[in-house]
Design a protein around this motif. Structure first.
Motif, short mmCIF file in Angstrom:
data_model
loop_
_atom_site.label_atom_id
_atom_site.label_comp_id
_atom_site.label_asym_id
_atom_site.label_seq_id
_atom_site.Cartn_x
_atom_site.Cartn_y
_atom_site.Cartn_z
N VAL A 2 0.93 -1.05 -0.03
CA VAL A 2 -0.16 0.01 -0.08
C VAL A 2 0.85 0.97 -0.09
O VAL A 2 2.09 0.99 0.66
N GLY A 3 0.53 2.25 -0.64
CA GLY A 3 1.39 3.51 -0.92
C GLY A 3 0.45 4.43 -1.19
O GLY A 3 -0.90 4.54 -1.60
N GLN A 4 0.98 5.89 -1.08
CA GLN A 4 0.43 7.19 -1.75
C GLN A 4 1.69 8.10 -1.90
O GLN A 4 2.75 8.03 -1.39
N VAL A 5 1.25 9.08 -2.71
CA VAL A 5 2.09 10.01 -3.25
C VAL A 5 1.38 11.25 -3.53
O VAL A 5 0.09 11.10 -3.88
N SER A 6 1.68 12.43 -3.21
CA SER A 6 1.12 13.48 -3.03
C SER A 6 1.80 14.83 -3.87
O SER A 6 2.87 14.73 -3.96
N HIS A 7 0.93 15.74 -4.21
CA HIS A 7 1.63 16.97 -4.91
C HIS A 7 0.67 18.07 -4.09
O HIS A 7 -0.46 18.10 -4.23
N GLU A 8 1.43 19.24 -4.20
CA GLU A 8 0.56 20.61 -3.63
C GLU A 8 1.03 21.74 -4.50
O GLU A 8 2.21 21.74 -4.84
N VAL A 9 0.22 22.59 -4.88
CA VAL A 9 0.33 23.84 -5.66
C VAL A 9 -0.64 24.70 -5.09
O VAL A 9 -1.88 24.50 -4.83
N GLU A 10 0.15 26.16 -4.82
CA GLU A 10 -0.71 26.97 -4.33
C GLU A 10 -1.31 27.96 -5.42
O GLU A 10 -0.34 28.11 -6.46
N VAL A 11 -2.43 28.46 -5.21
CA VAL A 11 -3.21 29.34 -6.40
C VAL A 11 -3.51 30.43 -5.81
O VAL A 11 -4.47 30.28 -4.67
N ASN A 12 -3.14 31.56 -6.24
CA ASN A 12 -3.77 32.92 -5.69
C ASN A 12 -5.33 33.20 -6.09
O ASN A 12 -5.60 34.28 -6.83
N VAL A 13 -6.16 32.28 -5.96
CA VAL A 13 -7.55 32.63 -5.99
C VAL A 13 -8.32 31.98 -4.88
O VAL A 13 -7.90 30.97 -4.20
N VAL A 14 -9.58 32.33 -4.70
CA VAL A 14 -10.54 31.82 -3.57
C VAL A 14 -10.63 30.36 -3.85
O VAL A 14 -10.75 29.89 -4.89
N ALA A 15 -10.55 29.58 -2.85
CA ALA A 15 -10.95 27.99 -2.80
C ALA A 15 -12.20 27.71 -3.64
O ALA A 15 -12.20 26.74 -4.34
N SER A 16 -13.10 28.55 -3.44
CA SER A 16 -14.32 28.13 -4.19
C SER A 16 -14.13 28.10 -5.64
O SER A 16 -14.97 27.40 -6.36
N GLU A 17 -13.25 29.00 -6.29
CA GLU A 17 -13.36 29.22 -7.47
C GLU A 17 -12.36 27.87 -8.10
O GLU A 17 -12.80 27.65 -9.30
N ALA A 18 -11.38 27.69 -7.45
CA ALA A 18 -10.63 26.50 -7.85
C ALA A 18 -11.74 24.94 -7.72
O ALA A 18 -11.28 24.29 -8.70
N TRP A 19 -12.65 25.19 -6.84
CA TRP A 19 -13.36 23.98 -6.82
C TRP A 19 -14.38 23.77 -7.88
O TRP A 19 -14.79 23.04 -8.18
N GLU A 20 -14.67 25.05 -8.53
CA GLU A 20 -15.55 25.09 -9.58
C GLU A 20 -14.95 24.26 -10.64
O GLU A 20 -15.76 23.95 -11.63
N ILE A 21 -13.74 24.27 -10.77
CA ILE A 21 -13.06 23.17 -11.97
C ILE A 21 -12.84 21.76 -11.22
O ILE A 21 -13.53 20.85 -11.64
N TYR A 22 -12.33 21.40 -10.02
CA TYR A 22 -12.11 20.33 -9.57
C TYR A 22 -13.36 19.59 -8.92
O TYR A 22 -13.59 18.35 -9.06
N GLY A 23 -14.48 20.35 -8.55
CA GLY A 23 -15.66 19.63 -8.03
C GLY A 23 -16.52 19.14 -9.13
O GLY A 23 -17.53 18.74 -8.89
N THR A 24 -16.18 19.52 -10.45
CA THR A 24 -17.23 19.44 -11.53
C THR A 24 -16.52 18.56 -12.53
O THR A 24 -15.54 18.24 -12.36
#
Length: 162
Positions: A2-24
């Motif tokens: 079992v394993g996992q790997v992650s990546h993070e990137v900061e974006v200078n927009v409100v979270a709700s705007e990013a979720w409009e892409i990722y949540g749909t």
């Protein structure tokens, strides 16, 4: 194994705007664009972007790896801005994975900033682990996050938000 790997990137927009892409289903279009030439098409087999939605990714002829795979949205939490997508047919399952799941999280960082966190969780039969662990690669999903970031920043500039 079992394993996992992650990546993070900061974006200078409100979270709700990013979720409009990722949540749909808009994320599927970003993926299709990001990997034109590798992914021939992304089709919605069933659903509208909520839990239970099934997508089929068909890879271009001659692309090393898989010809296609199906993935299912197993969790879409709009409140926590969390989506989980699991491969249910083909692809990683055909080469020996018993689980291949991708989790997308949009984490609010400040008034005008968020983090797009992408995590791959996987399980491989122990006897096949050495041979197929190399299939686990966060880089393509990191590229998707960078493209989503560029898209979000461009839209923010077009709206005149600062």
């Amino acid at each position: 194994m079992v394993g996992q790997v992650s990546h993070e990137v900061e974006v200078n927009v409100v979270a709700s705007e990013a979720w409009e892409i990722y949540g749909t289903l808009r994320l599927a279009k970003v993926v299709e664009e990001a990997f034109s030439g590798i992914i021939e098409k992304v089709e919605v087999i069933e659903g509208d972007g909520g839990v239970g939605t099934v997508l089929k990714l068909t890879f271009a002829t001659g692309t090393p790896g898989f010809s296609s795979l199906k993935e299912k949205f197993t969790k879409v939490d709009h409140e926590k801005r969390l989506k989980e997508v699991q491969v249910i047919e083909g692809g990683y399952l055909d080469v020996g994975f018993t689980l291949y799941r991708v989790r997308f999280e949009i984490i609010e960082k400040g008034d005008d900033s968020c983090i797009i966190k992408t995590t791959i969780e996987y399980d491989i039969k122990e006897e096949e682990a050495a041979a197929i662990a190399t299939y686990v690669n966060i880089e393509p999903l990191a590229k998707v996050a960078e493209l989503a970031k560029a898209h979000l920043i461009k839209n923010k500039a077009a709206k005149g938000d600062h």
